[in-house]
Design a protein around this motif. Structure first.
Motif, PDB file in Angstrom:
ATOM      1  N   ASP A 333     -12.377   7.791   7.009  1.00  0.00           N
ATOM      2  CA  ASP A 333     -12.197   6.343   7.078  1.00  0.00           C
ATOM      3  C   ASP A 333     -11.792   5.831   5.702  1.00  0.00           C
ATOM      4  O   ASP A 333     -12.559   5.194   4.984  1.00  0.00           O
ATOM      5  CB  ASP A 333     -13.486   5.668   7.553  1.00  0.00           C
ATOM      6  N   ASN A 335      -9.048   3.959   2.944  1.00  0.00           N
ATOM      7  CA  ASN A 335      -8.000   2.968   2.772  1.00  0.00           C
ATOM      8  C   ASN A 335      -8.015   2.480   1.331  1.00  0.00           C
ATOM      9  O   ASN A 335      -8.930   2.801   0.560  1.00  0.00           O
ATOM     10  CB  ASN A 335      -8.154   1.791   3.750  1.00  0.00           C
ATOM     11  N   GLU A 336      -7.016   1.701   0.995  1.00  0.00           N
ATOM     12  CA  GLU A 336      -6.883   1.241  -0.383  1.00  0.00           C
ATOM     13  C   GLU A 336      -8.082   0.406  -0.815  1.00  0.00           C
ATOM     14  O   GLU A 336      -8.570   0.522  -1.950  1.00  0.00           O
ATOM     15  CB  GLU A 336      -5.592   0.431  -0.521  1.00  0.00           C
ATOM     16  N   TRP A 360      -5.451  10.466   3.546  1.00  0.00           N
ATOM     17  CA  TRP A 360      -4.522   9.482   2.978  1.00  0.00           C
ATOM     18  C   TRP A 360      -3.113   9.594   3.551  1.00  0.00           C
ATOM     19  O   TRP A 360      -2.252   8.765   3.249  1.00  0.00           O
ATOM     20  CB  TRP A 360      -4.471   9.626   1.450  1.00  0.00           C
ATOM     21  N   GLN A 363      -1.000  11.002  10.258  1.00  0.00           N
ATOM     22  CA  GLN A 363      -1.941  10.441  11.228  1.00  0.00           C
ATOM     23  C   GLN A 363      -3.302  11.112  11.068  1.00  0.00           C
ATOM     24  O   GLN A 363      -3.971  11.440  12.047  1.00  0.00           O
ATOM     25  CB  GLN A 363      -1.399  10.645  12.643  1.00  0.00           C
ATOM     26  N   ILE A 365      -6.509  10.696  10.766  1.00  0.00           N
ATOM     27  CA  ILE A 365      -7.694   9.863  10.948  1.00  0.00           C
ATOM     28  C   ILE A 365      -8.916  10.714  11.294  1.00  0.00           C
ATOM     29  O   ILE A 365     -10.030  10.220  11.368  1.00  0.00           O
ATOM     30  CB  ILE A 365      -7.463   8.798  12.032  1.00  0.00           C
ATOM     31  N   THR A 376       2.421   9.288   2.868  1.00  0.00           N
ATOM     32  CA  THR A 376       1.330   8.330   2.790  1.00  0.00           C
ATOM     33  C   THR A 376       1.238   7.497   4.068  1.00  0.00           C
ATOM     34  O   THR A 376       2.239   6.983   4.572  1.00  0.00           O
ATOM     35  CB  THR A 376       1.541   7.377   1.588  1.00  0.00           C
ATOM     36  N   ASN A 377       0.011   7.383   4.601  1.00  0.00           N
ATOM     37  CA  ASN A 377      -0.219   6.602   5.813  1.00  0.00           C
ATOM     38  C   ASN A 377       0.028   5.118   5.521  1.00  0.00           C
ATOM     39  O   ASN A 377      -0.685   4.519   4.702  1.00  0.00           O
ATOM     40  CB  ASN A 377      -1.656   6.816   6.295  1.00  0.00           C
ATOM     41  N   PRO A 378       1.009   4.494   6.168  1.00  0.00           N
ATOM     42  CA  PRO A 378       1.354   3.108   5.839  1.00  0.00           C
ATOM     43  C   PRO A 378       0.311   2.091   6.277  1.00  0.00           C
ATOM     44  O   PRO A 378       0.246   0.985   5.715  1.00  0.00           O
ATOM     45  CB  PRO A 378       2.683   2.889   6.589  1.00  0.00           C
ATOM     46  N   ASP A 379      -0.491   2.404   7.285  1.00  0.00           N
ATOM     47  CA  ASP A 379      -1.530   1.478   7.712  1.00  0.00           C
ATOM     48  C   ASP A 379      -2.653   1.412   6.686  1.00  0.00           C
ATOM     49  O   ASP A 379      -3.244   0.334   6.474  1.00  0.00           O
ATOM     50  CB  ASP A 379      -2.085   1.902   9.068  1.00  0.00           C
ATOM     51  N   ARG A 380      -2.950   2.508   6.078  1.00  0.00           N
ATOM     52  CA  ARG A 380      -4.044   2.562   5.115  1.00  0.00           C
ATOM     53  C   ARG A 380      -3.591   2.202   3.700  1.00  0.00           C
ATOM     54  O   ARG A 380      -4.368   1.670   2.913  1.00  0.00           O
ATOM     55  CB  ARG A 380      -4.653   3.968   5.125  1.00  0.00           C
ATOM     56  N   PRO A 382      -0.400   0.272   2.592  1.00  0.00           N
ATOM     57  CA  PRO A 382       0.858  -0.408   2.939  1.00  0.00           C
ATOM     58  C   PRO A 382       1.914  -0.344   1.846  1.00  0.00           C
ATOM     59  O   PRO A 382       3.109  -0.336   2.137  1.00  0.00           O
ATOM     60  CB  PRO A 382       0.422  -1.857   3.196  1.00  0.00           C
TER      61      PRO A 382
END
Length: 720
Positions: A333, A335-336, A360, A363, A365, A376-380, A382
């Protein structure tokens, strides 16, 4: 002075290190045998040995070379485990070799010896290599095989056919004759690596250890020590060896009917051909290093540690920073925002390197998808990694990142595009472990892909540190596209791993790299030559780590031993212990923190800040000093280690009380390695002790209750 001497008349070479000598002789029948390994002697002494040692009687199923040959080959009247076994194109096995010549050269502080042999009939040349250094007692050995037929002959003569290399050890170490033998080795499992074991080597027996996993492994480590059964931590003779290889390997310790013993080792594994040697090809084995100690296992360990810091580990003189890793705080879990929050808390405590772990990219997760898609995961994130990296740097810390380049999830774009890139047999299922498959790094295209994305990651982001993980061993080790020699994957995977790491270090010299393999599954001199440290174990329990670290330091230096402080209760045993105990356990190596800082109290963070500051004061001694294991964890309810600065100016002692019974008080702890005439001050208390008193009487320990610990820092006063 250390170096190599030769007596032409008796064909004796004497290799001398700082305090030891190693003598070998070429017999009239061109067999290379060991005649001496022990305290330093003169060449005349080594020659004298040739005339004073009675020749061995040869009986049925025995040979005079049992236990003394430098590289026993398969063939002739040899019945022990061979170190070199080959099969020629006409299905003839075994080697009959003749001596071809020797070459000695000196470069800087090291000297090298090459001894060349050739088979009497077939186009095979075998070269035995030796190297010694002036600044230590380690002897490096390795073997080179050459198919001497020309590759341009198109197989015209039968002798140009490939040679099957069935076993190719790097060296065989002949242990001098003693009344008895005991072998020490490291065993274990995930969460319990590097457990020290000492077992008798029974007469007329073979003791085998190794790895069939494709990596060094959790359950064994390529190191051994042999003594006569009476050596201790600081007394007795010890002969020790370690292999610089990060793949499958094996050791064979043999005690022969004539009473001699030897330990042979190298890469490969039983049941598999090591290599198919083609015309014109050269095949080189990894270094198998050895050391003799006249002062017990502790002195042997200190010799190994010195060797690593001077000749193995890159930039070993640099002090490693205090690290924080976010894995156990956020797991997948990630994220930035939560990484920035953890970075703020870590910086306030004095952490110098912030490491973001798994999750990081792609996909990712959970552990079921995304591995192999290194974007790099763009949702986590941006805006990519740059904002987080800048936030970390702005707080005065370096930034590190986790990768696992050798693995792929079946649920990934990489696998969907390249299902042929993993080890597999076309007619067998592809067994998953941790929902992963192993990429065939033996393939040049996979190796190039791996280097390119790692190079781009480092070139496009201000990353200071990489944690390189490898969470599973090999399975279904097939390479369908390599019809000629598919078993080469066991060698080529490691060689290409080394090549990728070497290229990355050249392209990004400021980036530090940590080796991790599901904990301590890849720890050896081969990987240490290309990384700055290794992850010792996924088990971060402070008590369990004491025993893991005892075994680890038998051969590997505290300077490369990563250790974390994590939350209590720990995730392995659910054991509760104080923050100070956990810190003191981790401060015995490279200090790291891996707990969820958002759940630490203000008091805990304040205490952690003080302990981190204390570690920064003592880390030059811990990371670069001489280690003395004063009391092993198995010696009772008290264990202790001591570090002495190499110039004698500082001493650090860490002691752990496992339990306290009936209100007993521990006796003073006697130290080692001090100047008896020196005076040592404790800056915290102002007390001054002489070295003689500290060594003969000891320093008192203030310990109360179960799982209590203390750290004592002594500074030598200048002589007046």
């Amino acid at each position: 002075m250390a170096g190599i001497e030769f007596d032409h008349a008796q064909r004796v070479w004497l290799l001398s290190t700082q305090t030891t000598s190693y003598g070998i002789r070429l017999t009239p029948h061109d067999r290379l045998v060991n005649i001496y390994w022990g305290p330093r002697i003169h060449l005349a002494d080594a020659v004298h040995v040739v005339f004073t040692v009675a020749p061995s009687r040869i009986r049925t199923a025995e040979t005079g070379g049992d236990g003394v040959e430098e590289l026993p080959v398969e063939g002739e009247l040899r019945y022990g485990q061979p170190s070199l076994s080959v099969r020629f194109g006409d299905q003839v096995r075994g080697i009959e070799w003749t001596f071809q010549g020797a070459e000695t050269r000196r470069e800087g502080n090291r000297s090298e010896l090459e001894l060349r042999f050739a088979d009497r009939t077939y186009p095979l040349e075998v070269t035995l290599h030796y190297r010694v250094y002036e600044d230590g007692d380690i002897i490096e050995r390795w073997t080179e095989l050459r198919h001497t037929a020309s590759a341009s002959e198109d197989g015209a003569p039968e002798t140009a056919e490939p040679i099957d290399v069935l076993q190719a050890h790097s060296a065989s170490w002949a242990i001098p004759f003693r009344d008895d033998y005991r072998i020490s080795h490291l065993h274990g499992h995930w969460g319990g690596e590097t457990q020290l074991s000492r077992v008798p080597l029974a007469p007329a027996s073979t003791f085998a250890i190794g790895s069939r996993t494709g990596i060094t492994s959790h359950h064994a480590n390529p190191w051994f020590a042999v003594d006569d059964g009476t050596a201790g931590e600081e007394h007795g003779e010890v002969w020790s060896g370690a292999l610089a290889w990060s793949g499958s390997w094996r050791f064979h310790a043999q005690r022969f009917a004539n009473g001699r013993a030897s330990v042979s080792g190298g890469f490969g594994q039983d049941g598999f051909r090591v290599w198919k040697l083609h015309a014109g090809e050269i095949f080189e084995t990894p270094v198998f290093a050895g050391v003799y100690s006249a002062a017990g296992f502790g002195a042997a360990s200190r010799a190994w540690h010195t060797y690593q810091l001077r000749h193995i580990v890159p930039k070993a003189k640099q002090l490693r920073p205090v690290l924080y890793n976010s894995w156990e705080a956020t797991f997948f879990d990630i994220n930035e925002e939560n990484q920035t929050q953890l970075a703020e808390l870590a910086a306030e405590m004095g952490v110098e390197l912030f490491v973001m772990d798994d999750g990081w990219f792609g996909q990712r997760i959970n552990d079921r998808a995304g591995l192999g898609d290194w974007v790099t995961n763009p949702d986590r994130f941006p805006k990519g990694l740059a904002p987080l990296i800048s936030a970390v740097h702005d707080r005065g810390m370096q930034f590190g990142i986790w990768v696992e380049p050798e693995m792929v999830n079946p649920d990934s774009d990489l696998y969907r595009d390249h299902p042929d890139w993993v080890y597999h047999f076309p007619t067998r299922k592809r067994s998953e472990s941790r929902n992963q498959l192993v990429l065939n790094l033996g393939r040049p295209d996979v190796a190039e892909w791996m280097y390119e994305w790692l190079h781009d990651l480092l070139a496009n982001n201000a990353i200071d540190y990489v944690k390189w993980d490898m969470n599973r061993p090999f399975s279904e080790p097939g390479w369908p596209e390599e019809a000629d020699n598919p078993e080469r994957l066991w060698i080529d995977h490691v060689r290409n791993l080394y090549s990728v790491l070497d290229r990355l270090r050249r392209a990004h010299p400021g980036v530090a790299i940590e080796s991790c393999a599901g904990g301590g599954g890849r720890v050896d001199f081969g990987i240490l030559a290309r990384t700055d440290m290794v992850w010792t174990s996924d088990n971060t329990d402070g008590f369990d780590r004491l025993k893991i670290q005892e075994g680890f330091t038998q051969v590997y230096a505290p300077r490369v031993m990563s250790a974390w402080v994590t939350d209590s209760p720990d995730h392995i045993n659910k054991r509760r212990s104080s923050l100070r105990w956990r810190f003191h356990s981790a401060m015995a190596g490279l200090l790291g923190i891996g707990g969820d800082l958002t759940k630490w109290t203000d008091a805990e963070r304040t205490e952690a800040k003080e302990l981190i500051a204390q570690y920064k004061r003592i880390r030059p001694v811990v990371q670069h000093g001489l280690l003395y294991r004063l009391r092993p964890p198995s010696a009772g309810d008290l264990s202790a280690v001591e570090y002495v600065h190499r110039d004698g100016s500082e001493v650090v002692v860490i002691a752990w009380q496992h339990s306290q019974q009936f209100g007993t008080v521990k006796p003073p702890l006697r130290l080692r390695g001090l100047d008896p005439l020196g005076r040592y001050r404790n800056p915290d208390t102002g007390e001054v002790w002489t070295g003689a008193l500290l060594q003969n009487h000891g320093v008192p320990l203030v310990l109360r209750g179960d799982f209590d610990s203390c750290l004592i820092h002594l500074v030598r006063e200048l002589d007046r």
